[in-house]
Design an enzyme around this catalytic site. Structure first.
Site, PDB file in Angstrom:
ATOM      1  N   GLU A 106       0.851  -1.320   0.064  1.00  0.00           N
ATOM      2  CA  GLU A 106       0.163   0.032  -0.050  1.00  0.00           C
ATOM      3  C   GLU A 106       0.765   1.336  -0.113  1.00  0.00           C
ATOM      4  O   GLU A 106       0.496   2.157  -0.531  1.00  0.00           O
ATOM      5  CB  GLU A 106      -0.787   0.013   1.365  1.00  0.00           C
ATOM      6  N   LYS A 113     -14.294  -0.309  -3.879  1.00  0.00           N
ATOM      7  CA  LYS A 113     -15.248   0.249  -3.211  1.00  0.00           C
ATOM      8  C   LYS A 113     -16.307   1.000  -3.676  1.00  0.00           C
ATOM      9  O   LYS A 113     -17.590   0.389  -3.606  1.00  0.00           O
ATOM     10  CB  LYS A 113     -14.800   0.950  -1.761  1.00  0.00           C
TER      11      LYS A 113
HETATM   12  O1  LIG Z   1      -9.243   1.131   9.487  1.00  0.00           O
HETATM   13  P1  LIG Z   1     -10.255   1.237   8.589  1.00  0.00           P
HETATM   14  O2  LIG Z   1     -10.289   2.740   8.300  1.00  0.00           O
HETATM   15  O3  LIG Z   1     -11.515   0.316   8.806  1.00  0.00           O
HETATM   16  O4  LIG Z   1      -9.306   0.787   7.259  1.00  0.00           O
HETATM   17  C1  LIG Z   1      -8.792  -0.528   7.209  1.00  0.00           C
HETATM   18  C2  LIG Z   1      -7.882  -0.841   6.136  1.00  0.00           C
HETATM   19  O5  LIG Z   1      -8.459  -0.063   4.897  1.00  0.00           O
HETATM   20  C3  LIG Z   1      -7.762   0.582   4.098  1.00  0.00           C
HETATM   21  O6  LIG Z   1      -7.898   1.685   4.352  1.00  0.00           O
HETATM   22  C4  LIG Z   1      -7.722   0.440   2.753  1.00  0.00           C
HETATM   23  O7  LIG Z   1      -9.268   0.673   2.415  1.00  0.00           O
HETATM   24  C5  LIG Z   1      -6.336   0.420   4.610  1.00  0.00           C
HETATM   25  O8  LIG Z   1      -5.364   1.249   4.525  1.00  0.00           O
HETATM   26  C6  LIG Z   1      -6.723   0.190   6.277  1.00  0.00           C
HETATM   27  O9  LIG Z   1      -5.743  -0.335   6.836  1.00  0.00           O
END
Ligand SMILES: O=P(O)(O)OC[C@H]1O[C@](O)(CO)[C@@H](O)[C@@H]1O
EC number: 5.3.1.9
Length: 446
Positions: A288, A423
């Site tokens: 990432e 998403k």
């Molecule tokens: O803690 P959150 O906001 O649910 O995100 C979980 C994961 O999803 C992401 O934002 C990617 O969609 C990652 O970077 C992160 O670790």
């Protein structure tokens, strides 16, 4: 004090030491920028000083919460995805007995995970098991709006409340989220859950040393103070050490030199199954952080020697676009000596009297030499032993090296814009309110 050690010797038939050392000034500059908060994505560099900033009072609050949970539950379900569960799972699996699930006398709750997938069967089977178990929930989401954990939490919260009542459920649910924003924060405040905050300036994949990782690790019975001490020791070591001896700067520089020579895939290899999930955490950290703007090393992993009997052929003779980083543990926790057998039908008596680890270490060395001969440069990282302190060092080492490496690659290592694409398609397909235009467009493509 002994630290984890990095060796780049087995990359030097592929690259010159000078090519790596030419990154000396640049990598030092990037390290300084990370500490000063002056580089790309600087609003998310709060993790850089976390190990030295976390206070004894904060650690005590986490430990007290873990102790309170331990008295009430047999299983803790950690609900989170990506950085909101991978760090805890990595550390818990690295430090636990391999057969934790079967240990009847385990005084610590078993930690299970949910919200890291949307599998209906996974959730059904989990709920089926939890129906007859005293369980609690640690729901973790920085944004507080991620679909996978929100969905799992909706189901498990209902199950828990039905089982033990709303009042007791409140004692067994801990939320780790933003200080003020997001649906999880609103819900937690409304329900009166105990909460911990993920600081604004710490992104999910760099959050293992916040309550995101520390609470589930403490519940599993591991020493979070030692983990943080290890990370702090590495923080200090990387600041104080010249490039030539600095593991993080050398790792960042070496992998970028290899990348510039067409080595586009890095395989993190281990010789101890307990490290499998360290690699899963590492893959998110580097994937990432660096995979953007059509650039970046693809992070992959193997468990050895298991995967030498599946992926070994490819690594030895497939496309020559890979390099390998080997995680090695110098000293095992236990001792198993190979016995002599009077019939010797398996012809293994030449090993009698040797430790199993001697065989493992020779497999490691033999593989490293074979892979180097086959055109795969090898980096080696050695942990003196597998304990909280050295895992803490390893986590911080990988994080700080990732920041430096991302800056060498000239990307912002702290955002992840590409994750939104799936998403938005998923919401359009599910006809989420507000996605009407996208729904119309995506349906035309089907
Ligand atoms: O803690 P959150 O906001 O649910 O995100 C979980 C994961 O999803 C992401 O934002 C990617 O969609 C990652 O970077 C992160 O670790």
């Amino acid at each position: 004090m002994e630290h984890i050690k990095l060796s780049i010797d087995k990359t030097l038939t592929f690259v010159d030491r000078e090519e790596i050392f030419q990154y000396k000034e640049e990598s030092k500059k990037h390290l300084t920028a990370l500490h000063a908060g002056t580089g790309k994505g600087n609003e998310y560099t709060g993790w850089v000083n976390l190990p030295s900033q976390i206070t004894a009072a904060e650690l005590k609050d986490i430990q007290d919460t873990a102790n309170n949970l331990k008295e009430r539950i047999e299983v803790l379900v950690v609900i989170g995805i990506g950085g909101s569960y991978l760090g805890a799972k990595a550390v818990n699996d690295a430090l636990a007995n391999n057969f934790d699930m079967l240990q009847a006398d385990n005084e610590n709750p078993l930690v299970l995970y949910a919200g890291q997938n949307i599998s209906e069967d996974y959730l059904y089977e989990l709920m089926e098991i939890l129906e007859n178990i005293e369980f609690g929930i640690c729901v973790i989401s920085k944004s507080g709006t991620t679909t996978e954990p929100a969905l799992a939490f909706r189901l498990l919260k209902e199950l828990l409340e039905e089982g033990v009542g709303k009042e007791e459920a409140k004692e067994r649910i801990i939320a780790v989220t933003d200080e003020s924003k997001g649906a999880l924060r609103t819900l937690a405040d409304q329900e009166g859950y105990k909460t911990f905050v993920i600081p604004d300036n710490v992104g999910g994949r760099f959050s293992v040393l916040t309550p995101v990782g520390l609470l589930p690790i403490a519940v599993a019975g591991h020493d979070i103070t030692k983990l943080v001490e290890g990370a702090k020791a590495m923080q200090e070591f990387t600041v104080a050490t010249e490039f030539e001896e600095n593991p993080a700067l050398l790792y960042a520089a070496t992998r970028n030199v290899l990348y510039s020579k067409g080595k586009e895939i890095e395989i993190l290899a281990n010789y101890n199954p307990k490290l499998h999930n360290i690699a899963e955490w590492w893959k998110q950290l580097y994937g990432e952080s660096e995979g953007k703007e059509n650039k970046g090393i693809f992070p992959a992993s193997v468990d050895l020697t298991s995967d030498l009997h599946s992926m070994g052929q490819y690594i030895q003779e497939g496309q020559r676009n890979i390099f390998e980083t080997v995680l090695s543990i110098a000293k095992t926790k236990y001792k198993v000596v190979i016995p002599k057998d009077k019939d010797n039908l398996d012809k293994l008596n030449f090993l009698a009297g040797k430790r199993v680890d001697e065989v493992n270490k020779m497999a490691e060395l033999g593989t490293q030499l074979a892979h180097v001969d086959g055109g795969v440069p090898n980096i080696r990282i050695e942990l003196p032993e597998l304990n909280e302190f050295y895992i803490g060092e390893l986590l911080y080492f990988f994080e700080i090296a990732c920041g430096v490496s991302g800056y060498i690659l000239d990307v912002n290592p702290f955002d992840q814009p590409g994750v939104e694409a799936y998403k938005s398609n998923m919401f359009a397909l599910l006809e989420k309110p507000g996605f009407e235009e996208e729904t119309k467009k995506i349906k035309e493509r089907l």
